[in-house]
Design a protein around this motif. Sequence first.
Motif, PDB file in Angstrom:
ATOM      1  N   PHE B  32       0.822  -1.197   0.000  1.00  0.00           N
ATOM      2  CA  PHE B  32       0.000   0.000   0.000  1.00  0.00           C
ATOM      3  C   PHE B  32       0.861   1.254   0.000  1.00  0.00           C
ATOM      4  O   PHE B  32       0.507   2.264  -0.594  1.00  0.00           O
ATOM      5  N   THR B  33       1.986   1.177   0.716  1.00  0.00           N
ATOM      6  CA  THR B  33       2.876   2.333   0.727  1.00  0.00           C
ATOM      7  C   THR B  33       3.338   2.646  -0.690  1.00  0.00           C
ATOM      8  O   THR B  33       3.306   3.797  -1.138  1.00  0.00           O
ATOM      9  N   TYR B  34       3.703   1.596  -1.407  1.00  0.00           N
ATOM     10  CA  TYR B  34       4.162   1.803  -2.782  1.00  0.00           C
ATOM     11  C   TYR B  34       3.022   2.360  -3.648  1.00  0.00           C
ATOM     12  O   TYR B  34       3.206   3.324  -4.392  1.00  0.00           O
ATOM     13  N   ALA B  35       1.828   1.762  -3.485  1.00  0.00           N
ATOM     14  CA  ALA B  35       0.681   2.229  -4.274  1.00  0.00           C
ATOM     15  C   ALA B  35       0.388   3.694  -3.991  1.00  0.00           C
ATOM     16  O   ALA B  35       0.169   4.498  -4.904  1.00  0.00           O
ATOM     17  N   GLN B  36       0.429   4.053  -2.717  1.00  0.00           N
ATOM     18  CA  GLN B  36       0.147   5.430  -2.316  1.00  0.00           C
ATOM     19  C   GLN B  36       1.203   6.376  -2.876  1.00  0.00           C
ATOM     20  O   GLN B  36       0.899   7.465  -3.362  1.00  0.00           O
ATOM     21  N   PHE B  37       2.427   5.917  -2.829  1.00  0.00           N
ATOM     22  CA  PHE B  37       3.538   6.717  -3.344  1.00  0.00           C
ATOM     23  C   PHE B  37       3.346   6.999  -4.834  1.00  0.00           C
ATOM     24  O   PHE B  37       3.478   8.136  -5.298  1.00  0.00           O
ATOM     25  N   ARG B  38       2.973   5.956  -5.578  1.00  0.00           N
ATOM     26  CA  ARG B  38       2.728   6.132  -7.011  1.00  0.00           C
ATOM     27  C   ARG B  38       1.567   7.082  -7.253  1.00  0.00           C
ATOM     28  O   ARG B  38       1.597   7.915  -8.153  1.00  0.00           O
ATOM     29  N   HIS B  39       0.537   6.948  -6.420  1.00  0.00           N
ATOM     30  CA  HIS B  39      -0.646   7.788  -6.572  1.00  0.00           C
ATOM     31  C   HIS B  39      -0.296   9.266  -6.378  1.00  0.00           C
ATOM     32  O   HIS B  39      -0.696  10.116  -7.163  1.00  0.00           O
ATOM     33  N   VAL B  40       0.477   9.544  -5.327  1.00  0.00           N
ATOM     34  CA  VAL B  40       0.872  10.923  -5.045  1.00  0.00           C
ATOM     35  C   VAL B  40       1.655  11.494  -6.222  1.00  0.00           C
ATOM     36  O   VAL B  40       1.409  12.609  -6.687  1.00  0.00           O
ATOM     37  N   GLN B  41       2.582  10.693  -6.727  1.00  0.00           N
ATOM     38  CA  GLN B  41       3.384  11.144  -7.868  1.00  0.00           C
ATOM     39  C   GLN B  41       2.520  11.414  -9.087  1.00  0.00           C
ATOM     40  O   GLN B  41       2.704  12.400  -9.790  1.00  0.00           O
ATOM     41  N   ASP B  42       1.554  10.537  -9.301  1.00  0.00           N
ATOM     42  CA  ASP B  42       0.688  10.648 -10.462  1.00  0.00           C
ATOM     43  C   ASP B  42      -0.126  11.940 -10.406  1.00  0.00           C
ATOM     44  O   ASP B  42      -0.238  12.673 -11.387  1.00  0.00           O
ATOM     45  N   VAL B  43      -0.687  12.211  -9.209  1.00  0.00           N
ATOM     46  CA  VAL B  43      -1.496  13.422  -9.049  1.00  0.00           C
ATOM     47  C   VAL B  43      -0.639  14.665  -9.292  1.00  0.00           C
ATOM     48  O   VAL B  43      -1.037  15.598  -9.986  1.00  0.00           O
ATOM     49  N   GLN B  44       0.579  14.637  -8.750  1.00  0.00           N
ATOM     50  CA  GLN B  44       1.468  15.791  -8.931  1.00  0.00           C
ATOM     51  C   GLN B  44       1.779  16.016 -10.395  1.00  0.00           C
ATOM     52  O   GLN B  44       1.818  17.135 -10.877  1.00  0.00           O
TER      53      GLN B  44
END
Lengths: 264, 326
Positions: B32-44
């Motif tokens: 989940f940490t990895y998924a969340q990290f990717r999500h944050v990057q994607d939004v940015q």
Amino acid sequence: MNMNAVKIIALVSLIAGGCWLFGLGLTVYDQFFHGPTASLSKEIKPKETAVNEQQLHLVALGDSLTRGTGDETGKGYVGYTLDALRKKTKRPIQVTNLAIKGQQSTQLVTQIQKVEVQRQLRQADFVFMTIGGNDLFQGGEALRNFSRARIDEAKKVYLKNLDSVFRTIRAINPRAVVFYIGLYNPFNQLNNAKMTSAIVREWNYASAEVAARYPNIIAVPTYDLFELHVNDYLYSDQFHPNKEGYKLIGERVASLISFSKGGK
Amino acid sequence: MTNLVYNEMLKVVRKKRLLIVASIIAVLVALFTYAQFRHVQDVQKRLGTSDWRTQLQQQIIDTQNRLNSSGLAEEWRKFLQIRLQQQQYYLDHDINPSAPGAPTFMRMFVENSIELFLPLMIMVVVADLVSSEASGGTIKLLLTRPVKRWKVLLSKYIAMLLSVSFIVLLLALLSYLISGAVFGYGGWNLPLLTGFTINGEELNTTNVHLIAQWKYLLVELSLAWFVSVVVGTLTFMLSVLMRSTAAVMGVMLAALISGAILSSMVSSWQSAKYLFMVNLSLTDYISGTAPPITGMTLGFSMSVLAVWGLVALFVSFIVFTKRDVY
């Protein structure tokens, strides 16, 4: 298994259990016996964040046209304009698309009163907007039961709102260039095309007049783009543009923006 | 008594179940940490900015657009409407509900695991607490000791409570330590809003107040613990009633999963709110999400869970002390 490990686990569990029990007490106190706090009711002004001077801010306002409804890629004319601008300049571009499907001018007036929306507008270098399509067509309703009086009524309200929107934007941000994108006639190929076209033309003319009252607000026509081959450029709902239609609008808007040396 | 409890804890630890649960949690948290990290990057990348206000504003607009599309299920519309008002409230008060950091991740992890994941982990540890003694035949040895039956069962129950507390602690610690490596370990004092109440489609904000994130987390974790204790007690009862651990797990699994499915479709079946599995998402009341059935509140759900737990406890002791063992 080490005997001590079991003892340690049991002890840690016991402490943890006590901690959770305490937390439960806190929860009950916090959720059930907490009175309203007065300090929160006042509006808090957000702190202005440092604006990256290099970055270009685009803000898009309005209705489904700005949202890009009908374009399967989801880009809409804002997306295509952006693509073209990226070729013209190396500066990073930030887009905030605040358009809401089905929005009418009255709702736009309320929307731009919001603190955060105003903050976005303050940072903007360019503002794109479409509004009025829903005021005029009301999803095709107004044209099907055609009534001159009703359209005139809607127009009066709309023009007042448009003026208010432009005034607010100018008051918040005197330097941003605003592109007001005009209406086309999606019913160009239908029986009463002559009449609907006349109404759309008048509507656009009046909107352009309002735009002309303010500096740096450009009324961008789209009427001509859709005049000849309207069906090629419309989405299957026969109302919104399709991908090709949005590309046309995007190209037109992008052609109006140039980045000369030094300024914009 | 202490020795009995210690004996039971020894059995739990020997079976290495806690170790398995710990590894499952660690793997999931890492995922989940990895998924969340990717999500944050994607939004940015999509918005071209890391300014949370812009991101939140964009979320609000996206929600408004979804609300305007036709053919939206009524429950979903209500859910979105309430979330919309809440997001606007956060924005108006200049509070970032998802500032990056391990505590924020922890909060989201607890909120997402309270309904299904955490109860499943509890079930894994508790399911064979009594039934394994029955199926393995060791229950005879246990009951021939000069100790009253209820004391034997109580020691098992206390061992269950200890294990549950330990698992919730594991969940908290592991999610903090692992996600912190990516998001940073700070953010304990971030202010958050709680106390939203929901009246139909409207979000009532009269009781809304700020609490620090650490306090918010303590509240959520203790609610997760409460849910775990109730689920643990129910599993415990099944473990007393049935000799087969697989059957205990099967029944609990069916109940928990049906709860997750029911919560998303019971809005028109009013009396479903008395089922325990529809009431597991206690943290939703803290964060102010619309409940599955109108009229459900934190007090209501906690009472329903407490009643189910007490009845299960009562049944366990009656059955265990009265039953013939052969």
